[in-house]
Structures are given as structure tokens and as C-alpha cells.
Write an enzyme that holds these catalytic residues in place. Sequence first.
Site, mmCIF file in Angstrom:
data_model
loop_
_atom_site.group_PDB
_atom_site.id
_atom_site.type_symbol
_atom_site.label_atom_id
_atom_site.label_comp_id
_atom_site.label_asym_id
_atom_site.label_seq_id
_atom_site.Cartn_x
_atom_site.Cartn_y
_atom_site.Cartn_z
ATOM 1 C CG HIS A 156 -1.790 1.231 1.256
ATOM 2 N ND1 HIS A 156 -3.005 1.281 0.611
ATOM 3 C CD2 HIS A 156 -1.599 2.456 1.798
ATOM 4 C CE1 HIS A 156 -3.535 2.482 0.768
ATOM 5 N NE2 HIS A 156 -2.693 3.219 1.484
ATOM 6 C CB CYS A 157 1.930 3.376 -2.603
ATOM 7 S SG CYS A 157 2.919 4.813 -2.932
ATOM 8 C CE LYS A 158 1.682 5.398 5.722
ATOM 9 N NZ LYS A 158 2.513 5.687 6.900
ATOM 10 C CG ASN A 189 -4.576 8.158 -0.359
ATOM 11 O OD1 ASN A 189 -4.414 7.439 0.628
ATOM 12 N ND2 ASN A 189 -5.639 8.927 -0.501
ATOM 13 C CG ASP A 201 4.863 3.167 -2.789
ATOM 14 O OD1 ASP A 201 4.889 2.541 -2.621
ATOM 15 O OD2 ASP A 201 4.892 2.936 -2.566
#
Length: 349
Positions: free
Chosen positions: A150-152, A155, A349
Site C-alpha cells: 500500500h503506497c501512501k 494513496n 509510493d
Amino acid sequence: MDLCSQSQRGALREASRKQASPRRWSRVNGWSWPLHTFQAVAWITLFILAFANFGIFVPLLPPDWNLVIYGVTGGLFCFHCVVHLLAISIDPAETNVRLKNYSEPVPTFDPSKHTHVIENQYCHLCEVTVNKKAKHCRACNKCVSDFDHHCKWLNNCVGGRNYRYFFCSLVSASASLLCLITILLYVFIQYSVNPEVLRSHPLYEDVSKDTWLLFLPLFPVKTKTLVVLGIGVFVLLLSALSLLLLGHLLIFHLFLMFKKLSTYEYVTQNLHQKTPEVPAGRKELSFKISMPQRAAQGGPAAAEVSGSVSHHRHVPGELPAAGESRGAREGSQAAPGMRTENAWDCLFD
Ligand SMILES: [Zn+2]
Ligand SMILES: [Zn+2]
């Protein structure tokens, strides 16, 4: 007796209220609420660097190369924007999750009924059958196909459906930053050797030697040398920092491709290699995995992934065993309530 039965009824009501905690909606893509601060930081940085490149520094280059540099950096910028937007906008969920069309909120996990969120390739939260490589992302609250992380910064989850766009955005951003840093170094060197080479535009004939023109050729704005140099130093530092983070992540993903691993598989394998034999029963631990030791062994530079995971000694395949090949793990995973983290944070990411 009345008091006692009232208190028991109160406790039961409280327990049932806690069990029936509100369902949560799943996020569709990177534009779904809540937005993330890192997402805004990524776009603001992108536009600051593009503004400086096209508005200030490329116009200072000699006219012979000017058009070529506009073409190369403009092409890279447009390509990056397209793949970046695609990586954010594509819904990486499993097919069955997407077919449900997010029409209802997802139930809360009940550990008294199930040991894992996904059991026998059935997700108890999404209430659909999923593929072996799917993981239920806690941040997106849905099962993601071929889950990577999961890429902040996007989002959004990165999975099988948007991985190529995520990777292309890393490559194009790194290449654009390399171009910008090269342009800035040329401008600084040329300024110290012969500043007149940077003042080739005809409009410089009417201004003093201490005056520079920004946003040539369309909207010339006069400014002093110190301002241009200050902007140059700031943009150089910002570009170098961005390239350090992005290049780092790009090398990490090239390494993963070479090893035929996803980020999730890499992290879980490393966790098993680093974790001593867990005593019988459940043990919960937090971890922070980085790769400097790999770098020291000739591997890529460190990329950091953090999270927490719970071990269950004889639960088959809760996490892939060390050395297990890609796709060999089974699709069972611990519940969010049990603190197994399925949503890894990526560095950019
Ligand atoms: Zn799910
Ligand atoms: Zn996610």
C-alpha cells in the site's frame, strides 16, 4: 437481585454494542477519501520542479539545445503525469470485489467467528472468493489482486492491475530528476565560468548585468542574481533529495523483479529469516525491515518497509516460509484485530 440482573443486562448490551461496531466503506482508488498528506506533498513537489525547469532554468540554456531539452524534459514530464495518474486512478482490487461495485460497506472482522480475514481463498470482509495472491489491505479495506504494497504517496494499493504504471512512474520521475539536476549543474558551472552564455535571449540586451529574466520567452519577469541563485540551490537540493528517495525505491523494485518477488513477499520472507523460532502459541512482534545488509552483500541500497505482524506457530502459510517461491504461499492471513499488517508502506509510493 434486581441490581445484579440490571448490571448483567447492561454488560450484555455493551458487549453486543461493541460487537456490532459500524461497517467501514472500502476505498476505490487513490482519490477516495481520506486523501493522504504524502499524496499532496508528491504533487506539490512535482509542480514546483516542473515550474522551475520549464519556467526558469531551461530558458537559460543556449538556444541551440533549448528546443531539444524542452522536448526531452517535456516528454518525460507528460509521460510521468499520465502513468502517475493511472497508478492512482486504477482500482487494484480483486475482480470479485470490483464486481460487487462497492455498493455496501464492509463488515467488521469478528475474531470470535474467524481466525483469519481470508480463509480457503474466501475473504470474510469482502465476502467474495479471491485469488491466492490477494491480500486484504487494511488502509483500502478491500482485497487487492496480486498485492505488492500500500503506497501512501499514491494513496492507493499497488497490485497486479497498476504495478506497471507505478514502476513506469518511478522510472520517468528518476529520469526527469536526473535531467533537471544536470541542467542545474550546467547553469551553476556556466554562471561561475561565463554568465553571458546564459544570457543569450535578445531581451537581455535591454537589462543590467545584475538583472535576470524568469519565465522567458512568454512572460519575462525581472529579478536579481541572488534570487535566481537562491531558487537554483533550493531546486537542486529538492531534486537531489527526491532522486535519492526515488532512485532508492527504483533499485529496490528492480531487485524484486530480478528475484521474482513482490514487496509483500520480500518483507515476509525477511521477517522469517530474521525471526528466531517462535515458541508454541501466538507471539506478537513489531518489525522494521530494511535492506542495508543486502546492500553490504552487493545487493541494492536499503529500502525500508515497516509494519507489525503476529506469528502463529502452526497456522499453515499465514506468512510465506523463508525461501518459499512467489505464489507458493496459501491465501490465509491473520485478522486486522490480531495485528497482522497486510498494508506495507512504501518509501515513495
Ligand atoms: Zn477482502
Ligand atoms: Zn491499500
